[in-house]
Design an enzyme around this catalytic site. Sequence first.
Site, PDB file in Angstrom:
ATOM      1  N   HIS A   9      16.972  42.339  16.171  1.00 36.64           N
ATOM      2  CA  HIS A   9      17.286  42.016  17.562  1.00 36.64           C
ATOM      3  C   HIS A   9      18.362  42.950  18.142  1.00 36.64           C
ATOM      4  CE1 HIS A   9      15.906  38.226  15.644  1.00 36.64           C
ATOM      5  NE2 HIS A   9      15.166  38.171  16.737  1.00 36.64           N
TER       6      HIS A   9
ATOM      7  N   SER B  39      12.005  34.888  19.591  1.00 38.58           N
ATOM      8  CA  SER B  39      13.457  34.985  19.396  1.00 38.58           C
ATOM      9  C   SER B  39      14.130  35.957  20.347  1.00 38.58           C
ATOM     10  CB  SER B  39      13.772  35.388  17.956  1.00 38.58           C
ATOM     11  OG  SER B  39      13.195  36.649  17.648  1.00 38.58           O
TER      12      SER B  39
ATOM     13  N   ASP C  94      21.271  42.605  14.833  1.00 37.41           N
ATOM     14  CA  ASP C  94      20.843  42.367  13.460  1.00 37.41           C
ATOM     15  C   ASP C  94      19.613  43.250  13.211  1.00 37.41           C
ATOM     16  OD1 ASP C  94      18.608  41.028  14.525  1.00 37.41           O
ATOM     17  OD2 ASP C  94      19.375  39.032  14.093  1.00 37.41           O
TER      18      ASP C  94
END
Length: 343
Positions: free
Chosen positions: A321, A34, A318
Site C-alpha cells: 500500500h 484495502s 507497507d
Amino acid sequence: MALASIPLILIFQILLQILKTDAKVSSIIVFGDSTVDSGNNNYIPTVLKSNFKPYGRDFGGGQATGRFSNGRIPTDFISEAFGLKRTIPAYLNPAYTIKDFATGVCFASAGTGYDNSVIPLWKEVEYYKEYQSRLRDYLGNHKAQEVLSEALYIISIGTNDFLENYYLLPHRSSEFSIEEYQKFLAGIARNFITQIYELGARKMSLTGLPPMGCLPLERTTNLASGGDCIDEYNHVAMDFNQKLNALVETLNKEFSGLQLVLTNPYAILYDIIQNPHSFGYEESAIACCGTGRFEMSYLCDEHNPLTCSDANKYVFWDSFHPTEKTNSILANYAVRTYLALFR
C-alpha cells in the site's frame, strides 16, 4: 497547451496542491478493497486489519483507523477536493451515524476482490441498500434521492484477484488462462456496475489496476532477478485496464444517464516508481514499514527498529500500500483528469 509539453515537475507541483472545486457531487460512496477501506475490517473477524500502530501515525492525532497507510487514503483526498469532508467514514464503524454518512460513506473491505472477498461485493451492495433505507428515513425520500443520484460512486478493486487468486493460489490458474480470467473479472465488474445503476447510481468511477508487478511484495519474490518489477504482472494490469476501458465505453452507451469513467492509476504510479526523485521521494523499491520487502498488516510492528522515520521519502508505506503522500498525488491527479467530468 498540450499536457506533454508542460515540464513534469511543474505538473506535479500543481497536483500536490489540494484545491476545492465547485463540485456538483453530493457525496462520495466507496466500494472496494484495502486501497480504499477506511476501517470496515476493524469490525469483522479477519486477520486483514491495520487498526494498530504504526498504521495511521501521520493521521490526525496519530490514530490507527484501519486505513492501510500511515495517513489518509485516496478517497479521503478525493472527498476533500470535491469540497466535502476530509475523511470518509467506514460504514461499520459504530461511532458514526447516518448524519455522518450523508456526505460520504465507505463500504470497502481489505481483501475484497471481484472474485474473492472478506466482505464480498454482494455484501457491500447489501450494506449499500441498508444505507439507502437509513438515508431515506433521515432525509426523506426526495432529498435522499437527490443525494444518491448526485453522489460519486468510486469502485477500487481487482489487484487481489490477480496477485492472490490467480498467481498465488492454484484454483483459478488451472481453470482459466490469464486472458479468460480477465474477461471473467470484467464480467463481474459489469454485473456490479449494473446492480448499483439499477439502485440509482449515475456518477461512477471504476479504478483500474496499478503496476502491480512493482509492488514491494512482488519485487521481493523477484530477488533472483535483482528485485526488479515483474513485467508479466504489469502487462496483465495494462491488458485488464484496456478491457475495463472497453467495458466503460459499452456501458455508457447502454445505460441512459450513466456517467462512468475509468480512473487509471497505472501510468502516474509507474512514473513515480521509476522516477521517485522527481516527486521528492528517496525510495520506491521497498516500503517504509519494517524491511520494506514483505511486511503488511500484523507484520508491520510498531516496535520494528527498521521502520522508516519519514514516510514522505517512500512511495510505499507497507509492501502493498502507498504512503499518504503517494495517495495524495494519485487522488489529485485523478480529480484533475478522469474525475474532471464531475466538477
